[in-house]
Design an enzyme around this catalytic site. Structure first.
Site, mmCIF file in Angstrom:
data_model
loop_
_atom_site.group_PDB
_atom_site.id
_atom_site.type_symbol
_atom_site.label_atom_id
_atom_site.label_comp_id
_atom_site.label_asym_id
_atom_site.label_seq_id
_atom_site.Cartn_x
_atom_site.Cartn_y
_atom_site.Cartn_z
ATOM 1 N N THR A 165 -0.468 -6.209 6.029
ATOM 2 C CA THR A 165 -1.377 -6.894 6.933
ATOM 3 C C THR A 165 -0.926 -8.339 6.947
ATOM 4 O O THR A 165 -0.246 -8.765 6.035
ATOM 5 C CB THR A 165 -2.804 -6.868 6.299
ATOM 6 O OG1 THR A 165 -3.164 -5.549 6.021
ATOM 7 C CG2 THR A 165 -3.844 -7.530 7.159
ATOM 8 N N THR A 182 -3.970 -1.747 0.325
ATOM 9 C CA THR A 182 -4.664 -0.466 0.521
ATOM 10 C C THR A 182 -6.135 -0.622 0.956
ATOM 11 O O THR A 182 -7.042 -0.715 0.119
ATOM 12 C CB THR A 182 -4.565 0.373 -0.761
ATOM 13 O OG1 THR A 182 -3.202 0.374 -1.173
ATOM 14 C CG2 THR A 182 -5.015 1.805 -0.511
HETATM 15 N N1 GLY Z 1 -4.887 -3.507 4.498
HETATM 16 C C1 GLY Z 1 -4.328 -2.942 5.629
HETATM 17 C C2 GLY Z 1 -4.698 -1.543 5.871
HETATM 18 O O1 GLY Z 1 -5.202 -0.859 4.981
HETATM 19 O O2 GLY Z 1 -4.459 -1.095 6.953
#
Ligand code: GLY
EC number: 3.5.1.1
Length: 307
Positions: free
Chosen positions: A165, A218
């Site tokens: 991200t 995650t």
């Molecule tokens: N943190 C980015 C996602 O889980 O898509």
């Protein structure tokens, strides 16, 4: 003034610094910087350089939060649109809603004059198809996409392409704490999957009186723990920045079932302290930092969590 962002922010970090220095609101400054990241094909987790879903289609997530008003705008699983952080900002400014997803988000983008973008980078398409060829039998490949995707959702998970991200957090010249996020999400995700980047409280949260936090990696873990909100609420309840992050990490580590992998927490407090901590990440995580005492942005190492 302060700007904090993850390592993938490099194409737009300096632009956001310049706009903060020029006195722009933190969200305007960060959306302008993130728009550069979204256009940069070398950033392989955000915008045009990101990875498609299992069907080979790009679906983007983004969020913005104004920590002074606690207004939020977010978009999830948006097709055909590269500047999704800017779209999330427009949701905040123009609608009574907080979040739009999928076709509705795209309809809104068209209504307010966003172009229809080409979003699937040729190299991403090539890697996606190679991955399918590795995971599917010749019979399944011949029928694709008319096969059950659910069984594929675990085996196709790709450790080399993490759920990354871009996150930008700032304290602007008015003292406001704000956050902006953007991602193409988990490579080869099930169609319609949202990560934490568009979910206020999970992937991002800001309250100018106390602090701001944003997560990468995650989302399946931070959504279960409300990680970004946990950190800001803990600071409201009197915890220091370090204690608030430690509490959020304890909660993440309490998860024993479900999909578990790496998480990186980026956080600021209202006094101007900051901290970036990685949990369960094999690689060394870096981040970008600038404040008014620094002539140039610095690329620093995150602290790996050690118990
Ligand atoms: N943190 C980015 C996602 O889980 O898509």
């Amino acid at each position: 003034m302060i700007l904090l962002a993850n390592s993938e922010a490099w194409p737009g970090f300096s632009k956001s610094v310049e706009l903060l220095k020029a006195g722009r609101h933190g969200i305007d400054a960060m959306v302008a910087g993130i728009s550069e990241v979204e256009r940069e094909v070398k950033v392989r987790s955000v915008g045009f350089g990101g990875w498609p879903n299992m069907l080979g289609r790009m679906e983007f997530d983004a969020g913005v939060m104004d920590g002074t008003t606690r207004e939020v705008g977010s978009v999830g699983a948006v097709p055909d649109t590269i500047p999704v952080a800017a779209l999330a900002h427009e949701v905040m400014k123009r609608l009574p809603h907080v979040m739009l997803t999928g076709d509705g988000a795209r309809r809104f983008a068209t209504e307010i004059g966003f172009g229809v973008d080409e979003t699937l980078y040729e190299d991403s398409k090539r890697v996606w198809w190679q991955r399918l060829e590795k995971e599917l039998s010749p019979e399944e490949l011949a029928k694709f996409p008319d096969i059950a995707l659910a069984p594929l959702s675990r085996t196709i998970t790709d450790p080399e392409r993490v759920r990354d991200t871009t996150v930008f957090l700032s304290k602007d010249s008015l003292g406001g704490l704000n956050v902006v996020t953007s991602t193409s999400g988990w490579a080869w995700k099930y169609p319609g999957r949202l990560g934490d980047s568009p979910i206020p409280g999970a992937g991002f949260y800001a309250d100018s009186r106390f602090g701001a936090a944003a997560c990468t990696h995650t989302g399946e873990m931070t959504m279960r723990c409300g990680t970004a909100r946990t950190i800001v609420l803990a600071m409201r309840l009197g915890h220091s920045l370090e204690q608030a992050i430690a509490l959020a990490i304890d909660e993440l580590r309490e998860l024993k079932d479900g999909f578990l992998a790496g998480v990186v927490i980026h956080a600021l407090d209202a006094k101007g302290n900051h901290k970036v901590v990685s949990l369960n990440c094999e690689e060394q995580i870096k981040y970008w930092f600038w404040d008014t005492d620094l002539p140039e942005p610095e690329h620093r190492f995150a602290e790996p969590f050690t118990s």
